[in-house]
Scaffold this active site. Structure first.
Site, short mmCIF file in Angstrom:
data_model
loop_
_atom_site.label_atom_id
_atom_site.label_comp_id
_atom_site.label_asym_id
_atom_site.label_seq_id
_atom_site.Cartn_x
_atom_site.Cartn_y
_atom_site.Cartn_z
N SER A 1 96.41 3.44 25.33
CA SER A 1 96.41 4.61 25.54
C SER A 1 95.05 5.23 25.68
CB SER A 1 97.21 5.66 24.63
OG SER A 1 96.76 5.79 23.25
N ASP A 2 94.72 6.55 26.26
CA ASP A 2 93.56 7.50 26.03
C ASP A 2 93.80 7.76 24.50
OD1 ASP A 2 91.27 8.59 26.06
OD2 ASP A 2 91.49 9.27 28.03
N TRP A 3 92.71 8.50 24.07
CA TRP A 3 92.65 8.95 22.60
C TRP A 3 93.72 9.89 22.48
CZ3 TRP A 3 90.74 4.65 23.03
CH2 TRP A 3 90.23 3.85 22.10
N ALA B 1 96.81 10.57 23.72
CA ALA B 1 97.55 10.66 25.00
C ALA B 1 99.02 10.30 24.94
CB ALA B 1 96.95 9.77 25.89
#
Length: 739
Positions: free
Chosen positions: A226-228, A230
């Site tokens: 995941s993005d941070w 997210a």
């Protein structure tokens, strides 16, 4: 190194679940009892941004700051970018970084995208080609790439919440294709899911994105993170294909225990996710090496890339190159305090920062005036700038955007320079018309406000730590400018196809422009632009000839000659125009390019290889890219608006991309399709129902059921209507069986 399957069998459920979330902001969990280390991930993508701590505190250890991705793409030089990425990989190894979080290959629907500087291009082919070279170079040094942000992350406004509504063909051709090209050519070790939702489901928990497209269609077998912050729904994310949540520590592990207990997450799925994390750790361990970084060489590489990325937008009356024998006024705070990178998670600490003022001062006599502070110009600064311009033979004025105007986290308010900067440009140009304007921006900017006053202009982007020296080399002709725009500069923001829809509502942004973004829109509409996609001038002149297509090899060949006085490089761009297609296409699309360096008088024959998608487009009902038989025009030139050579060719395909008309479609649909037209035309002929009939035009719009209902009202019998329907049904079924 360790055996993943053997290690997985030794782990408890608790340990497996723990692996699916980071240990902290920049590390994955290891398994200490088994001697498996915690590996490090860190931000990129224009260098190594390694935090001084375990937290998201903005600190960064010194490293080489290369030009941002928008500038990288403007070099149109994949070979050079591969070298740059390899250098970044060496710096990663020296800092014990196993995965660099980049490159980013999201699209550029609008120049207002706050993070456009961190993405390559408005064109998916150019983005994919440059990203592929970057991944190849980085991973050649044993450091994993993380291709991001998958997918539909084209804005910063409400990026954590907004739902991007994108039709399947647009999604595939513009926003998936750059990822797909990299995965086909140089598969990254990891992928990163985006913050936003796509078509109603958050990207990090979208089975459609992570499973159907990424795993099944693209056959990606690396780790998906995941993005941070997210991840919205921990269980749903891992159930639907996410392997790793970032950052840590994992505070929602209990949700996975619950999902296991109630059967939503199977043991097999948990093992699959954990094994991908273990595989990544294994890769990092296997590729870990001791590296001695040649910092001066990396700085020179950053300078070379900055020079090759610089775009000479205009050069009236040969203002450039400058002579060292002239007094030069250098105006603008960016000359002493460079705008060399963008704001946000990619913000780095340079090891060696060159300033334009110092570099230019080493070559000629300089009168310096600060000009402005951030976006404001005081009366004192204005007066000093005008005085400096008056006293000098020529002027170089550095301007552009600031972090307050262009950064991760928010989108730009407009495409314009700050009002005070516009005032400064006008006043300086009035004082000395021999002015060269240097633009330091991460994306397209409006230039119409000062075009009439500025005879020479350079787009220098956010050019990294060597940008000052690179600018001096270009200004004085030590480097012949060879950068080309990786995005169109429209005349004004209102001309952009997303002007009415960006950034959308509170909940939704609709990609209503479809395939028609960037030059695909401007060129199809024949709309005037300030500077077209692919544009960039040189201190030399090049000609093209002998355009030839070699069908068996799927290659295009041509000759190029440097007819100018200076050694230089030219980017030859191949666009393909489809004469007639079943589904609408842009007027032309970039499908190959090559940067070629030639000495004066040199002529060379060059081959361009076309890939499997060169003539194809995505056909939704086939769920794949397909070629369609027909005539195509090869357009070879120096920008999307500067085509120098053309050739028509024919392509034969065994794929029929047309949807077979159904019994619910219109009379016009049936008559327009060669498979169904004879059937219906025979029936109309039998009834002697021709264009001479006053009702013919109306009947064309009837769906087949309404035609059948209407036949008795046009002077025919009920039996005639039944006979027509029986014939259409029987013969349509036969065609459908064969289709």
């Amino acid at each position: 190194m360790f055996d993943v399957a053997t290690t997985l069998a030794q782990l408890s459920t608790e340990e497996k679940i723990r692996l699916l979330c980071g240990k902290d902001a920049w590390h994955l969990h290891g398994i200490e009892r088994l001697g498996i280390p915690a590996i490090t991930l860190t931000d990129g993508p224009h260098g190594v941004r390694l935090s001084e701590s375990q937290a998201l505190d903005g600190s960064a250890k010194p490293a080489t700051v290369f030009p941002v991705e928008a500038a990288m793409a403007a070099s149109w030089n994949p070979d050079l970018l591969e070298q740059v990425a390899a250098a970044i990989g060496e710096e990663c190894q020296s800092m014990d970084v196993g995965v660099l979080l980049g490159p980013g290959v999201n699209g550029k629907r609008t120049p207002l995208g706050g993070r456009n500087f961190e993405y390559f291009s408005e064109d998916p082919f150019l983005s994919g080609a440059m990203a592929s070279a970057f991944v190849r170079g980085l991973q050649s040094r044993g450091v994993g790439a993380c291709l991001k942000h998958f997918a539909g992350n084209e804005q910063e406004t409400r990026r954590f919440l907004v739902n991007a509504e994108i039709d399947e063909r647009t999604l595939q051709e513009l926003y998936i294709e750059p990822f797909a090209k990299v995965i086909r050519e140089n598969p990254p070790w990891t992928m990163m899911g985006a913050y936003n939702a796509v078509n109603g489901v958050y990207a990090c928990q979208s089975s459609d994105l992570l499973h159907r497209i990424l795993r099944e269609q693209l056959s990606f077998d690396g780790l998906i993170m995941s993005d941070w912050v997210a991840v919205k729904d921990k269980a749903a994310s891992h159930i639907n294909g996410l392997d790793l949540e970032m950052p840590g520590p994992g505070e929602r592990d209990a949700e996975l225990h619950t999902a296991l207990a109630d059967g939503r997450l199977s043991e097999a799925e948990l093992n699959n996710r954990a094994s991908r994390v273990l595989t990544l750790i294994n890769q990092v361990m296997d590729q870990n090496r001791t590296v001695t970084v040649e910092w001066p060489a990396h700085h020179e590489l950053a300078t070379q890339l900055a020079a090759e990325s610089t775009v000479l937008l205009k050069n009236e009356s040969h203002q450039l190159p400058l002579s060292p024998n002239q007094r030069l006024a250098v105006i603008g705070d960016f000359a002493q305090n460079p705008r060399f990178q963008g704001g946000g998670s990619s913000h780095m600490t340079p090891r060696q920062l060159n300033t334009a003022l110092s570099a230019i001062g080493q070559r000629t006599e300089v009168i310096f005036a600060e000009g402005y502070t951030e976006t404001r110009v005081s009366q004192e600064q204005l007066d000093a700038a005008v005085q400096a311009a008056t006293e000098a033979d020529r002027v170089v004025l550095l301007t552009g955007t600031t972090d307050s105007m262009e950064s991760e986290g928010f989108d730009r308010a407009d495409m314009k320079l700050a009002p005070d900067h516009l005032m400064l440009i006008s006043a300086v140009a009035d004082a000395n018309p021999n002015i060269t304007l240097v633009l330091h921006t991460g994306s397209a900017i409006e230039t119409r406000q000062f075009e009439h006053q500025v005879p020479a202009m350079l787009q220098a982007w956010l050019s990294g730590e060597g940008g000052g020296e690179a600018l001096a080399r270009v200004l004085f002709g030590e480097a012949n400018p060879s950068g080309k725009l990786s995005e169109t500069f429209p005349v004004r923001l209102e001309h952009n196809p997303t002007f009415e829809t960006f950034p959308g509502t509170k909940t939704t942004v609709s990609y209503q422009e479809g395939l028609f973004t960037g030059y695909r829109y401007y060129d199809t509409k024949a709309l005037p632009v300030q500077y077209p996609f692919g544009h960039g001038l040189s201190y030399s002149q090049f000609t093209l000839a002998d355009l030839t297509y070699h069908p068996e090899a799927r290659q295009v060949s041509f000759s190029i000659t440097n007819q100018g006085p200076a050694e230089g490089a030219e980017v030859v761009q191949l666009y393909i125009h489809d004469e007639a297609s079943t589904y609408r296409r842009p007027v032309h699309e970039l499908k190959a390019f090559r940067k070629i360096r030639l000495v004066p008088g040199e002529k060379r024959t060059v081959n361009l290889q076309l890939d499997a998608h060169a003539f194809a487009y995505f056909v939704p009902h086939l769920e794949r890219f397909a070629e369609e038989s027909g005539r195509f025009e090869l357009r070879l030139g120096f920008s999307s608006r500067d085509i120098r050579q053309t050739r028509w060719i024919s392509i034969e395909s065994d794929t029929d991309v047309r949807l077979l008309p159904t019994l619910d479609d219109t009379v016009h649909d049936w008559l327009a399709d060669s498979r169904t037209a004879p059937i219906l035309q025979n029936e109309l002929d039998r009834l002697q129902f021709t264009e001479a009939n006053p009702m013919y035009g109306i009947a064309l719009g009837f769906p087949i059921p309404q035609l059948i209902q209407f036949i008795p009202h046009m002077g025919y019998s009920e039996q005639d209507a039944r006979d027509v329907l029986d014939t259409l049904e029987q013969q349509w079924q036969q065609i459908k069986t064969l289709d």
